[in-house]
Design an enzyme around this catalytic site. Structure first.
Site, PDB file in Angstrom:
ATOM      1  N   GLY A 493       0.807  -1.207   0.000  1.00  0.00           N
ATOM      2  CA  GLY A 493       0.000   0.000   0.000  1.00  0.00           C
ATOM      3  C   GLY A 493       0.844   1.261   0.000  1.00  0.00           C
ATOM      4  O   GLY A 493       0.331   2.349  -0.207  1.00  0.00           O
ATOM      5  N   GLN A 494       2.155   1.122   0.208  1.00  0.00           N
ATOM      6  CA  GLN A 494       3.003   2.316   0.295  1.00  0.00           C
ATOM      7  C   GLN A 494       3.195   2.969  -1.067  1.00  0.00           C
ATOM      8  O   GLN A 494       3.466   4.153  -1.142  1.00  0.00           O
ATOM      9  CB  GLN A 494       4.402   1.984   0.822  1.00  0.00           C
ATOM     10  CG  GLN A 494       4.478   0.966   1.919  1.00  0.00           C
ATOM     11  CD  GLN A 494       4.654  -0.425   1.360  1.00  0.00           C
ATOM     12  OE1 GLN A 494       3.976  -0.826   0.427  1.00  0.00           O
ATOM     13  NE2 GLN A 494       5.544  -1.178   1.948  1.00  0.00           N
ATOM     14  N   THR A 537      12.218   1.740  -0.531  1.00  0.00           N
ATOM     15  CA  THR A 537      12.723   2.669  -1.545  1.00  0.00           C
ATOM     16  C   THR A 537      14.237   2.604  -1.633  1.00  0.00           C
ATOM     17  O   THR A 537      14.818   2.481  -2.717  1.00  0.00           O
ATOM     18  CB  THR A 537      12.262   4.100  -1.231  1.00  0.00           C
ATOM     19  OG1 THR A 537      10.850   4.150  -1.370  1.00  0.00           O
ATOM     20  CG2 THR A 537      12.897   5.103  -2.176  1.00  0.00           C
ATOM     21  N   ALA A 730      17.180   9.287  -3.017  1.00  0.00           N
ATOM     22  CA  ALA A 730      16.006   9.089  -2.161  1.00  0.00           C
ATOM     23  C   ALA A 730      16.351   8.319  -0.892  1.00  0.00           C
ATOM     24  O   ALA A 730      17.287   7.520  -0.865  1.00  0.00           O
ATOM     25  CB  ALA A 730      14.927   8.353  -2.938  1.00  0.00           C
ATOM     26  N   GLY A 734       8.346   6.323   4.846  1.00  0.00           N
ATOM     27  CA  GLY A 734       7.065   5.764   5.295  1.00  0.00           C
ATOM     28  C   GLY A 734       6.751   6.005   6.753  1.00  0.00           C
ATOM     29  O   GLY A 734       5.592   5.965   7.148  1.00  0.00           O
ATOM     30  N   GLU A 735       7.777   6.229   7.567  1.00  0.00           N
ATOM     31  CA  GLU A 735       7.518   6.339   9.002  1.00  0.00           C
ATOM     32  C   GLU A 735       7.698   7.760   9.530  1.00  0.00           C
ATOM     33  O   GLU A 735       7.694   7.988  10.729  1.00  0.00           O
ATOM     34  CB  GLU A 735       8.403   5.328   9.741  1.00  0.00           C
ATOM     35  CG  GLU A 735       7.974   3.915   9.392  1.00  0.00           C
ATOM     36  CD  GLU A 735       8.945   2.831   9.835  1.00  0.00           C
ATOM     37  OE1 GLU A 735       8.748   2.288  10.910  1.00  0.00           O
ATOM     38  OE2 GLU A 735       9.900   2.533   9.088  1.00  0.00           O
TER      39      GLU A 735
END
Lengths: 793, 338
Positions: A493-494, A537, A730, A734-735
């Protein structure tokens, strides 16, 4: 690389179509011929001995195909580092929801009736519900036998209900406190919070005639699941195939092997038929793996000029009945937040303590939000006491690029200071005035506004072992000129599939829509560590980049033969191989690929990429550099407190994020916004509430997650940062969204009305209780009331 | 995957429904929108042989009326229909306000006004699954002898959480009830027993067919403030409805109704505070505060998982104060979210 064409663009997700049209296949959608339905019988008691477990009556029920109990899996232990759990209860249950038995039947209804026919006699044992109680002298022991102790630096002591413990000491702690002008000391508490993913855990298990298990799992942990299945059933990994279905949210909650997985496989083996086993929402709350609740005592030594000299922390986490992921989590959380500022001396005593509650697991941030709440709340109090601007205090101490932190982290890219300045500017931080300087008479009926800031640091891709800690991928170029990525890193879902497509497209001069990807299937996709630690990533992305570059080399080689020029003179753009000096001289990528495949001695173009970071396994007791990069963020919350009700309304959350140079700013923004909302829930209302070991609110109705109508304005900017290691600069992001929110909101409430709530969530009742109105004589007694109206009944 | 453990019947008229209910007392359950009933069914809270589905009775969906004859709203009008009806919006904005605060739009598209009026009481220890309830002896509401809210209590303390009912009582609204003996009209206020276990006074054969708001009430000015842990999809922790009859200048209160929901087994009127408001002028802040204080003292409340009794009492006081001021159009900072 100059002038990027695909990377860095806010492109829509490659999997948007199936999500929007409802055609995405989740594990609960999997239908196999002859599939049975399973149900789990769970303990209704927090702590009890199983005296008798009689399944004979259930077994006689027509249509029932299998019953399994602890007798079907003796001696099999589960757990990460500390193996203290079982697939099904052996002789004791340790929390309400503990798995005792399971059934599979042709019809769900038969399964439900069978559960009711299982007879059990229990002998209740004294339960323990709080960490302080659990470590007290003479507390009931939750685990009778010591398991194989975990390796240092972890300590395990089941006699004292300590699942895992770690002690960290760095620098001259006594010296730091002796030199300090001020020592600040607080005790903070955070609550148990469920990840709240929409799709409950589900698995469909099927065994073939050769004894090979296929598991369709809603899991973030496909390779790990394969290994755990192999361990549990004592077979080689090649006898296990895990197919990763679409995951409806996970946020860490599906990152581990859970009893449900093993039980589904056990049932399917015993019934000799495929079995579907899914949690209900209540089971998710009762027996999922939610966020650990904590008690965090912090002492910080500070000099008059705002320099943070040293810190002592005592951390107690309530890991529930089994350690599950508590052991690795303790290693990670006990040190991470120390690296945010230049603090020279640290002493941390951290423990995860057994109680008779739901075992905890990973949730976005992995302990970071709790630690950040404790540290960043205190920091703002330090600033106000010293008469410093909290932003200034942070800038004075902020970790900088090139630093080696107190734990040995080698900081490469780091835009923390820039993030603090940006977020201060965008939020109008200069309007903040400390509460202490304001007139308490302002506590009238008007809503009170306040600002609060919080910062954070997070790992990207932290190394847990000396073994493989990277990622591998292949990128093939098909004869129609489309690229195809095969990676083990699943998208939960990320948006990692979109990011990978952009990376491969960039390298191969394609559009991101010209890139296909395999779904996760351990028979075909390579080994993966799993999507923890914001690593998809940076780690997975680097592997895809390397694979695409390898494929690019093969294409150029083939094209050079066809065009009869040197490889160095060629470039790839818009689906063509182009001679740089004479752009009209070009062939489609498809032609090069076709030629390479179909010519004599041909072979497909398949690029391979393997990345392995040059890092050292994380050990906060030593000086280690466990991550290939570190991400940072700063946030400001602007809130309005209603002085009559204590309700906190969050008006704005401003975020400035250093996740390197985003591959897809739209996807990253989605990550930040989603995280902010989860953080808001945790800050304001979310709490899994227990009474005598039972969860009082095992449903979304009462879980306290923010509703759509409560979403504040979220400002999201990315710092100008380019990571030297990450793909195209990059890092993981996400966190970043969730972690600072509880601290920022708590700080804003404090700034708005002078109420410091040190215990999450910040309920209106707690806020109201803290409001200190200036004393004023009440003038209730009046000699003459208003005229009464005789007509009014 | 599960066979229905009951039979669904579809009566053609309200009288037929009453007939059926009378013939199968204790075995039948009425379903209007089903938004609450379905959840209870899933939690195995209800068991019955017949589900009397009355959704096919179009005459119970009508909304009619004018300022002379009053407003009549069929029991099966959905909360969303009530909320959006131009007629109700014009004649009775107080009810619109409350209907719009139930659940969420999706729930209001299903839930009906009649269903909300007849909503069962709720409790942390009762509204749980059979697995959850299974480890404790049944509570009073479930047919047992213990109350887990008030330990050693001998009655059921489940809470009334229907948002539309406090305003209806504040408007002296009535319901048309149909039973086998015929039909009758009674005040909404009289529908509630005050006992959490069986909160309604309706007979086993009786159905609420219509909600009637008398014409005189349409001239009252009212406000409903809901205080809930969440903006949407949440039951009220405290809901306060205030309806005042003002003099022609809109300055002095001639008749007052204050009704508190969410804190007891029935919505509570607070006559002591109502009395204080009568004859009150709009600018008498101190006296409004006094009425709010008296009102909040006059009700019996218990702590629950979300809030202590003391906090709820404070909220009642704050909400009465704000609601009255809002009726007089004085409070620029309403408490209730939205």
């Amino acid at each position: 690389m100059d002038a990027l064409k695909t990377v860095g663009k806010p492109l829509p997700r490659v999997d948007a179509r199936e999500k929007v049209t409802g055609s995405a296949v989740y594990s609960t959608d999997v239908q196999l011929s002859g599939m049975l339905h399973g149900l789990i019988l769970r303990s209704p008691f927090p702590h009890a001995r199983i005296v008798r477990l009689d399944t004979s009556e259930a077994e006689r029920l027509p249509g029932l195909r299998a019953v399994v109990t602890g007798r079907d899996c003796p001696g099999i232990r589960l757990g990460s580092l500390v193996k203290d759990a079982f697939v099904l209860a052996q002789d004791r249950v340790r929390f309400v929801g503990d798995e005792v038995a399971a059934v599979a039947a042709d019809e769900m209804e038969t399964a439900a009736r069978a559960l009711a026919l299982i007879r059990m006699d229990w002998e209740p044992l004294p339960p323990v519900f709080s960490t302080e109680e659990a470590i007290a002298e003479g507390a009931p022991r939750i685990h009778e036998e010591d398991v194989r102790p975990p390796e240092p630096p972890l300590i395990h002591d089941s006699a004292r209900n300590i699942g895992v413990r770690i002690h960290i000491r760095k620098g001259d702690v006594e010296g730091a406190f002796a030199k300090a002008d001020h020592v600040f000391e607080n005790r903070n508490e955070t609550s148990i919070v469920h990840q709240g993913y929409l799709e409950p855990n589900c698995m469909v298990a099927s065994w073939d005639a050769h004894g090979k298990l296929t598991a369709y799992a809603s899991s973030m942990y496909t390779s790990g699941l394969r290994q755990d299945f192999a361990d549990v059933f004592g077979m080689p990994v090649s006898k296990v195939r895990v197919i990763g279905t679409t995951v409806g949210g996970a946020f860490g909650g599906k990152i581990s092997f859970q009893p449900l997985h093993a039980i589904a496989a056990l049932l399917a083996r015993k019934a000799d038929a495929p079995v579907r086993l899914a949690n209900s929402r209540e089971e998710e709350f009762t027996a999922g793996r939610p966020r650990v609740s904590t008690v965090i005592e912090v002492q910080t030594a500070v000099r008059d000029d705002g320099a943070l000299l040293g810190r002592k922390v005592r951390f107690l986490g309530d890991c529930g009945a089994y350690t599950h992921t508590a052991a690795p989590m303790l290693i990670v959380l006990s040190g991470r937040s120390d690296n945010l500022y230049r603090i020279g001396a640290i002493e941390t005593d951290a423990a995860m303590v057994y109680t008779n509650k739901t075992p905890i697991g990973a949730y976005r941030g992995y302990g970071n939000p709790q630690m950040t709440f404790a540290f960043e709340s205190q920091l703002e109090e330090i600033a106000d006491t010293l008469g410093m601007d909290p932003a200034e205090l942070r800038l004075r101490n902020a970790t900088q690029p090139g630093d080696t932190s107190v734990h040995g982290w080698k900081i490469t890219s780091c835009a923390l200071s820039e993030a603090i300045k940006t977020v201060a500017e965008r939020s109008g931080w200069s309007r903040r005035t400390p509460w202490a300087g304001r007139d308490p008479g302002a506590l009238g009926s008007r809503p009170l506004r306040g600002f609060g800031m919080a910062c954070m640091v997070h790992e990207c891709d932290d190394r847990h072992s000396q073994g493989f800690a990277g990622s591998v991928a292949t990128v093939a170029l098909r004869e129609d000129g489309r690229a195809h990525i095969v990676t083990g890193e699943g998208d939960y879902g990320q948006g990692s599939r979109t990011v990978y497509a952009q990376i491969a497209a960039e390298v191969l001069g394609l559009g991101h829509e010209d890139v296909d990807q395999s779904s996760i299937d351990t028979d075909f996709t390579p080994y993966t560590l799993g999507p923890w630690g914001s690593r998809l990533t940076i780690s997975g992305g680097n592997a895809v980049r390397l694979a695409a570059e390898d494929a690019r080399g093969q294409v150029l080689e083939e094209a050079a033969r066809i065009l009869e020029v040197a490889e160095e003179d060629l470039t790839l753009e818009e689906g063509h191989v182009v001679v740089e000096a004479a752009p009209e001289k070009r062939i489609p990528l498809a032609e090069a690929a076709r030629s390479r495949i179909h010519r004599r001695n041909g072979s497909p173009i398949i690029g391979r990429g393997a990345e392995e970071p040059d890092t050292v396994p994380m050990d906060p007791t030593k000086q280690t550099n466990p991550c290939s990069a570190y991400s940072f963020a700063a946030q400001v919350a602007e809130v309005e407190v209603n002085p009559k009700t204590g309700q906190v309304k969050v008006l704005h959350i401003h975020t400035a994020n250093d996740a390197g140079t985003p591959i897809n700013p739209l996807a990253l923004r989605g990550q930040i916004e989603g995280g902010v909302l989860q953080g808001l829930g945790q800050a304001l209302l979310e709490e899994v509430r227990y009474e005598e070991g039972k969860i009082l609110n095992p449903s979304f109705l009462y879980s306290g997650m923010p509703r759509a109508s409560e979403v504040p304005q979220i400002d999201c900017v990315f710092a100008d940062s380019k990571d030297p290691y990450g793909p195209f600069g990059a890092k993981g992001g996400g966190e970043l969204g969730l972690t600072p929110v509880p601290a920022a909101v708590a700080n804003a409430v404090w700034n708005a009305c002078g109420v410091r709530v040190r215990s999450l969530p910040l309920t209106p009742e707690e806020v109201l209780k803290g409001l200190r109105y200036p004393r004023r004589p009440r003038s209730r007694a009046r000699s003459a009331g208003p005229p009464s109206n005789p007509e009014n009944p | 995957m599960f066979r229905l453990p009951f039979e669904v019947v579809h009566p053609a008229t309200v009288a037929e429904a009453a007939e059926f209910l009378s013939a199968h007392q204790g075995e039948a359950k009425v379903m209007a929108g089903g938004s609450d009933l379905m959840v209870s069914l899933n939690q195995r809270l209800l068991s019955f042989r017949y589900l009397v589905d009355i959704q096919g009775l179009p005459e119970l969906r009508r909304i009619v009326g004018d300022s002379e004859s009053g407003l009549r709203i069929g029991a099966l009008a959905t909360l969303r229909e009530v909320e959006r009806s131009p007629l109700v919006r014009r004649l009775c904005p107080l009810l619109v306000q409350a209907a719009g605060k139930v659940g969420s739009v999706q729930i209001r598209n299903l839930g009906t006004l009649g269903g909300n009026v007849c909503l069962d009481t709720r409790c942390w220890y009762y509204n749980q699954t059979d697995f959850w309830r299974g480890s404790k002896p049944p509570c009073i509401k479930e047919g047992g002898e213990e109350c887990y809210v008030v330990r050693r209590g001998d009655t059921c303390y489940a809470l009334h959480g229907a948002d539309t009912v406090p305003p209806l009582i504040a408007l002296d609204a009535q319901v048309r009830v149909v039973g086998v003996q015929g039909e009758g009209v009674r005040p909404v206020e009289s529908l509630f027993t005050g006992d959490g276990k069986s909160p309604l006074t309706l007979g086993p054969d009786e159905l609420v067919a219509e909600v009637l708001i008398p014409p005189a009430s349409l001239f009252r000015r009212g406000v409903y403030i809901k205080y809930a842990p969440k903006d949407t999809i949440a039951y009220p922790l405290v809901g306060v409805a205030v309806a005042l009859e003002l003099d022609s200048a809109g300055w002095t209160c001639q008749r007052a109704r204050i009704v508190i929901g969410g804190v007891a087994a029935a919505p509570l009127r607070v006559p002591s505070a109502e009395k204080l408001l009568c004859g009150l002028a709009a600018n008498d802040d101190e006296w409004i505060a006094e009425a709010a204080h008296v009102g909040s003292r006059s009700v019996k409340i218990y702590s629950d998982v979300y809030a202590s009794a003391g906090y709820k009492r404070k909220m009642i006081r704050t909400l009465i104060d704000q609601a009255v001021r809002q009726v007089f159009c004085k409070d620029p900072h309403p408490t209730g979210r939205r």
